[in-house]
Design an enzyme around this catalytic site. Sequence first.
Site, PDB file in Angstrom:
ATOM      1  N   GLU A  66      42.006  30.958  46.519  1.00 30.51           N
ATOM      2  CA  GLU A  66      41.076  32.075  46.550  1.00 30.51           C
ATOM      3  C   GLU A  66      41.193  32.766  47.900  1.00 30.51           C
ATOM      4  OE1 GLU A  66      37.027  31.233  45.430  1.00 30.51           O
ATOM      5  OE2 GLU A  66      37.640  30.148  43.632  1.00 30.51           O
TER       6      GLU A  66
ATOM      7  N   HIS B 191      39.233  34.846  41.995  1.00 32.85           N
ATOM      8  CA  HIS B 191      39.296  33.716  41.070  1.00 32.85           C
ATOM      9  C   HIS B 191      40.692  33.763  40.452  1.00 32.85           C
ATOM     10  CE1 HIS B 191      34.654  33.384  40.240  1.00 32.85           C
ATOM     11  NE2 HIS B 191      34.988  32.979  41.445  1.00 32.85           N
TER      12      HIS B 191
ATOM     13  N   ASP C  92      29.661  29.774  43.127  1.00 28.01           N
ATOM     14  CA  ASP C  92      29.276  31.043  43.750  1.00 28.01           C
ATOM     15  C   ASP C  92      27.758  31.201  43.774  1.00 28.01           C
ATOM     16  OD1 ASP C  92      31.980  31.711  44.056  1.00 28.01           O
ATOM     17  OD2 ASP C  92      32.034  32.810  42.156  1.00 28.01           O
TER      18      ASP C  92
END
Length: 147
Positions: free
Chosen positions: A23, A85, A96
């Site tokens: 990420e 993602h 998150d």
Amino acid sequence: MIVLPTAVREAILERAREGRPEEICGILGGEYRPDGRSRVQGQYPAENVAETPRMRYEIDPEKQLAVFKRLEDRGEEIVGFYHSHPRGPARPSETDVAAATWPDRSYLIVSLDPLEIGSWRWRTDGEDDAGGDGVDERFERERIIAD
């Protein structure tokens, strides 16, 4: 809603592609409006320092403060944050939700498979009480306007 210039969008997408399978993350600067139309002027990349960067992101707190100072020096406000993602949808994960801390700021999420960008505002309503159940915290989807 959030106004996102095409150049900023493309820069974030390119970083997400290059960062795969991990990420990527960063900060969005510009004109912040808590209940209206925030406008992004720039994106400020940050290194993902999470222990498991393939599954989550984390920005080093000292580096985050340095970016905040840079924004202030440029006359920009913190509009929000972005991350990718690489193998998941462009919506907030449970991780998150658990990590969100900036009320009314935008959280832009890039999915690479399929390629999609979503934006969400972190909302908190109510007063916290001793039991902790008086506050309603959630992400609300927001419209992205290309500029």
